[in-house]
Design an enzyme around this catalytic site. Structure first.
Site, PDB file in Angstrom:
ATOM      1  N   CYS A   9       2.368  -6.389  10.735  1.00 37.00           N
ATOM      2  CA  CYS A   9       3.570  -6.062  11.227  1.00 37.00           C
ATOM      3  C   CYS A   9       4.829  -5.752  10.630  1.00 37.00           C
ATOM      4  O   CYS A   9       5.507  -6.473   9.702  1.00 37.00           O
ATOM      5  CB  CYS A   9       3.909  -7.136  12.758  1.00 37.00           C
ATOM      6  SG  CYS A   9       5.195  -7.309  13.551  1.00 37.00           S
ATOM      7  N   ASP A  10       5.433  -4.347  11.496  1.00 35.22           N
ATOM      8  CA  ASP A  10       6.047  -4.059  10.698  1.00 35.22           C
ATOM      9  C   ASP A  10       7.128  -4.465  11.697  1.00 35.22           C
ATOM     10  O   ASP A  10       7.450  -3.615  12.802  1.00 35.22           O
ATOM     11  CB  ASP A  10       5.895  -2.418  10.568  1.00 35.22           C
ATOM     12  CG  ASP A  10       7.556  -1.593  10.563  1.00 35.22           C
ATOM     13  OD1 ASP A  10       8.457  -2.175  10.736  1.00 35.22           O
ATOM     14  OD2 ASP A  10       7.186  -0.391   9.959  1.00 35.22           O
ATOM     15  N   ARG A  56       0.535  -0.643   0.155  1.00 31.98           N
ATOM     16  CA  ARG A  56       0.324  -0.238  -0.234  1.00 31.98           C
ATOM     17  C   ARG A  56       1.450   0.930   0.766  1.00 31.98           C
ATOM     18  O   ARG A  56       0.371   2.263  -0.857  1.00 31.98           O
ATOM     19  CB  ARG A  56      -0.976  -0.364   1.221  1.00 31.98           C
ATOM     20  CG  ARG A  56      -1.752   1.244   1.734  1.00 31.98           C
ATOM     21  CD  ARG A  56      -2.798   0.970   3.143  1.00 31.98           C
ATOM     22  NE  ARG A  56      -1.486   0.956   4.098  1.00 31.98           N
ATOM     23  CZ  ARG A  56      -0.632   1.819   4.736  1.00 31.98           C
ATOM     24  NH1 ARG A  56      -0.156   3.081   4.309  1.00 31.98           N
ATOM     25  NH2 ARG A  56       0.326   1.364   5.636  1.00 31.98           N
ATOM     26  N   ALA A  85       7.027   4.201   7.087  1.00 29.23           N
ATOM     27  CA  ALA A  85       6.267   3.441   5.787  1.00 29.23           C
ATOM     28  C   ALA A  85       4.697   4.719   5.705  1.00 29.23           C
ATOM     29  O   ALA A  85       4.163   3.747   6.901  1.00 29.23           O
ATOM     30  CB  ALA A  85       6.430   2.010   5.387  1.00 29.23           C
ATOM     31  N   CYS A 144      -3.460  -2.792  13.207  1.00 30.24           N
ATOM     32  CA  CYS A 144      -2.252  -3.685  13.235  1.00 30.24           C
ATOM     33  C   CYS A 144      -2.856  -4.723  14.283  1.00 30.24           C
ATOM     34  O   CYS A 144      -2.589  -5.503  14.138  1.00 30.24           O
ATOM     35  CB  CYS A 144      -1.044  -2.472  12.892  1.00 30.24           C
ATOM     36  SG  CYS A 144      -0.699  -1.865  11.803  1.00 30.24           S
ATOM     37  N   ASN A 173       4.897  -2.998  20.530  1.00 28.59           N
ATOM     38  CA  ASN A 173       3.895  -3.759  20.431  1.00 28.59           C
ATOM     39  C   ASN A 173       4.516  -4.594  21.911  1.00 28.59           C
ATOM     40  O   ASN A 173       3.694  -4.769  22.767  1.00 28.59           O
ATOM     41  CB  ASN A 173       3.718  -4.692  19.172  1.00 28.59           C
ATOM     42  CG  ASN A 173       2.839  -3.336  18.428  1.00 28.59           C
ATOM     43  OD1 ASN A 173       3.882  -4.074  16.537  1.00 28.59           O
ATOM     44  ND2 ASN A 173       2.333  -3.381  18.468  1.00 28.59           N
ATOM     45  N   HIS A 215       5.963  -7.991   7.687  1.00 28.78           N
ATOM     46  CA  HIS A 215       7.124  -8.239   7.117  1.00 28.78           C
ATOM     47  C   HIS A 215       7.813  -6.908   7.246  1.00 28.78           C
ATOM     48  O   HIS A 215       8.199  -6.409   8.303  1.00 28.78           O
ATOM     49  CB  HIS A 215       6.015  -7.110   6.041  1.00 28.78           C
ATOM     50  CG  HIS A 215       5.153  -6.131   6.522  1.00 28.78           C
ATOM     51  ND1 HIS A 215       3.988  -6.288   7.243  1.00 28.78           N
ATOM     52  CD2 HIS A 215       5.520  -4.936   6.719  1.00 28.78           C
ATOM     53  CE1 HIS A 215       3.383  -5.530   7.684  1.00 28.78           C
ATOM     54  NE2 HIS A 215       4.404  -4.452   7.211  1.00 28.78           N
TER      55      HIS A 215
END
Length: 298
Positions: free
Chosen positions: A202-203, A25, A297, A179, A211, A241
Site C-alpha cells: 500500500c502506497d 524496488r 514511484a 496490490c 482503494n 509504506h
C-alpha cells in the site's frame, strides 16, 4: 465520536514515526510498517472518500468499472481521461525503443492509434483479466465476479464469497503485480454486506485513498445487485509504506482536520454488475481540503 478518517491519519503518523526505512524496488526508498487495519461503516450512506485532501473519486470509480470489464489495455481508461496506469507502459516503451517520447504524446498515440495501443498499451494479465477470465489448469476461464454475485444471491451465508488477482504463473507478465489482492464478502442475518479488502502493498499517501473509494463503490454495486445494504468496509494492509519523497506531504495531511465524509448513492439499478456507468454514481456533501501533489514511484 472520533471521525473515522483519524484511523488513516494515525496510520500516516505511525509510518512516519516508527516505519522501517529501506530502499525498495523503485529505488526511491520507503518508510514502512507491516500489518494494519482500518474499519469504515458504510451503513449510513457515507463512504470513506478522504477529506484531508481532495480525492478524485470519479477516477477511482472509473478504474474499478474498467477492472469489471475484464480489459487490460489503457486505451479505454485514457478515453475516460484516466491516466493513472500510463507510467508503466510508457516506461516499457521508452526502454524497449529508446524513444524519449513525452507522456502526453504517448497517451495521444494510444488513444488514436489502435495498432500502437495493442502493441504498447496493454498491461498484461492484471486485475480485470484475473477477476473475469482467470485461466484454470483445465484450460477454462473462470469469472470470479459472476460467481460472487450469484453466491451473494443464492447462498449469502457462504464463507467462500471472495475473489483475488494473485495468479502466480501470470505475475511475470503483469505490468505490476496486484496490490489490492483479495476481496472477501460476508452477509449478516439482517442483510448487510460487509467487505474485507487485503492489500499486500500500500502506497499510503497516493494509493490508499483510491482503494478506499473504489472498494466502497464496488460494495455498493454488489449490495444493490443482491438486494442487500452496505455494512462495514474493513481494510487490511500488508506492507504499508510512505515513499521517502512523500514524507512532507504526509505531514501536511496529518495537520489537517477531517471534515464529514460524503454520501454515495447509485442513481439507477442496471440489470447486472456489468451495466454500471460512472454517471450512475452520485456523491453529495464532499467538501475536502485542497489536493496534495506527489509523484508516483514506478
Amino acid at each position: 465520536m472520533r471521525h473515522p478518517e483519524h484511523q488513516y491519519l494515525d496510520l500516516l503518523a505511525q509510518v512516519l514515526e516508527k516505519g522501517d526505512q529501506r530502499i525498495d524496488r523503485t529505488g526511491v526508498g520507503t518508510r514502512a510498517l507491516f500489518g494494519a487495519m482500518i474499519r469504515f461503516d458504510l451503513s449510513d450512506g457515507r463512504v470513506p472518500i478522504l477529506t484531508t485532501k481532495r480525492v478524485y473519486w470519479k477516477t477511482a470509480v472509473k478504474e474499478m468499472l474498467w477492472f469489471l470489464t475484464g480489459q487490460t489495455n489503457i486505451q479505454a481508461l485514457l478515453k475516460e481521461n484516466v491516466r493513472i496506469w500510463s507510467d508503466w507502459p510508457l516506461a516499457r516503451y521508452r526502454k524497449e525503443t529508446g524513444d524519449s517520447i513525452s507522456q502526453e504524446d504517448f497517451e495521444k498515440r494510444v488513444v488514436e492509434d489502435n495498432a500502437f495501443a495493442t502493441r504498447w498499451g496493454d498491461l498484461g494479465p492484471v486485475y480485470g483479466k484475473q477477476w473475469r477470465r482467470w485461466l484454470g489448469a483445465d484450460g477454462r476461464e473462470y469469472d470470479q465476479i459472476a460467481e460472487l454475485v450469484q453466491t451473494l444471491k443464492s447462498n449469502p451465508a457462504s464463507r467462500r464469497m471472495l475473489f483475488h488477482a494473485w495468479n502466480p504463473p501470470e505475475l511475470g507478465a503483469m505490468a505490476l503485480p496486484p496490490c489490492h489482492m483479495v476481496y472477501q464478502y460476508h452477509v449478516t442475518s439482517s442483510g448487510k454486506l460487509n467487505c474485507i479488502l487485503y492489500q499486500r502493498s500500500c502506497d499510503l499517501l497516493l494509493g490508499a485513498a483510491f482503494n478506499y473509494a473504489a472498494a466502497s463503490a464496488l460494495q455498493l454495486m454488489l449490495a444493490q445487485q443482491a438486494d442487500l445494504t452496505p455494512g462495514e468496509f474493513i481494510w487490511f494492509g500488508g506492507d504499508v509504506h510512505l515513499y521517502l519523497n512523500h514524507l512532507d506531504q504526509a505531514r501536511e495531511q496529518i495537520s489537517r482536520a477531517p471534515r464529514p465524509f460524503p454520501t454515495m448513492r447509485l442513481t439507477r439499478r442496471p440489470d447486472s454488475i456489468d451495466g454500471y456507468r460512472i454517471s450512475d454514481f452520485e456523491v453529495d456533501g464532499y467538501e475536502p481540503h485542497a489536493a496534495i501533489k506527489a509523484d508516483v514511484a514506478v
